[in-house]
Design a protein around this motif. Structure first.
Motif, short mmCIF file in Angstrom:
data_model
loop_
_atom_site.label_atom_id
_atom_site.label_comp_id
_atom_site.label_asym_id
_atom_site.label_seq_id
_atom_site.Cartn_x
_atom_site.Cartn_y
_atom_site.Cartn_z
N UNK A 206 52.28 2.35 16.93
CA UNK A 206 51.90 3.77 16.78
C UNK A 206 52.51 4.35 15.51
N UNK A 207 53.76 4.04 15.24
CA UNK A 207 54.42 4.56 14.02
C UNK A 207 53.71 4.06 12.77
N UNK B 45 38.92 8.19 10.86
CA UNK B 45 38.53 8.38 12.26
C UNK B 45 38.94 7.16 13.08
N UNK B 46 38.77 5.98 12.51
CA UNK B 46 39.19 4.75 13.19
C UNK B 46 40.70 4.77 13.43
N UNK B 47 41.45 5.21 12.44
CA UNK B 47 42.91 5.31 12.61
C UNK B 47 43.28 6.30 13.71
N UNK C 201 44.32 5.56 21.27
CA UNK C 201 44.22 4.42 22.19
C UNK C 201 45.60 3.85 22.50
N UNK C 202 46.40 3.58 21.46
CA UNK C 202 47.72 3.01 21.68
C UNK C 202 48.67 4.00 22.36
N UNK C 203 48.50 5.29 22.10
CA UNK C 203 49.32 6.28 22.81
C UNK C 203 48.97 6.32 24.30
N UNK D 107 50.75 4.89 29.76
CA UNK D 107 50.61 4.12 30.99
C UNK D 107 51.81 3.21 31.21
N UNK D 108 52.24 2.51 30.15
CA UNK D 108 53.39 1.61 30.26
C UNK D 108 54.67 2.38 30.57
N UNK D 109 54.83 3.56 29.99
CA UNK D 109 56.02 4.37 30.27
C UNK D 109 56.03 4.82 31.73
#
Length: 131
Positions: free
Chosen positions: A59-60, A84-86, A92-94, A99-101
């Motif tokens: 994410x960073x 836009x893709x970025x 998406x990764x956030x 979810x993982x958090x």
């Protein structure tokens, strides 16, 4: 019938003929199983925490590329629409990280409950040893 089979299996495994010895062996086995479960949960928490660190790094990097498009353009070729893709990738990764958090928080609660359950079992075994 399952209870009788389990009792006979415990009696055979313990090599004892007294019920108290068989029950003591059974309680010790329960504590061992709970300890292995606790160890498994602890390992899973470490795995999910490592995954969170990995996702934070992704994410960073994506946010850096988005916030510094001119520097990113020096490293790679950017086309129109890549911003836009970025942004989509960051979102998406956030979402995955969120979810993982949440999974890690739930695992830690479960680990805490398992620790209390293990303590109760160990106290019961200690009381049984005193008898």
């Amino acid at each position: 019938m399952d209870g009788l089979v389990r009792l006979l299996e415990l009696a055979y495994s313990s090599g004892a003929i007294y019920v108290s010895d068989v029950m003591h062996f059974g309680f010790q086995r329960e504590v061992q199983e709970e300890r292995s479960w606790f160890s498994y949960l602890n390992g899973w928490c470490v795995h999910v925490a490592d995954r969170l660190t990995y996702l934070d790094g992704i994410i960073q990097e994506l946010e850096f590329c988005f916030n510094h498009m001119s520097e990113a353009q020096l490293l790679m070729e950017l086309r129109s629409g890549d911003a836009i893709v970025l942004v989509d990738s960051i979102m998406y990764f956030k979402a995955i990280r969120e979810f993982e958090a949440e999974k890690l928080a739930n695992l830690r609660l479960f680990l805490q409950a398992s620790a209390m359950h293990l303590d109760r079992r160990m106290l019961f075994v200690a009381r049984f040893n005193a008898v």
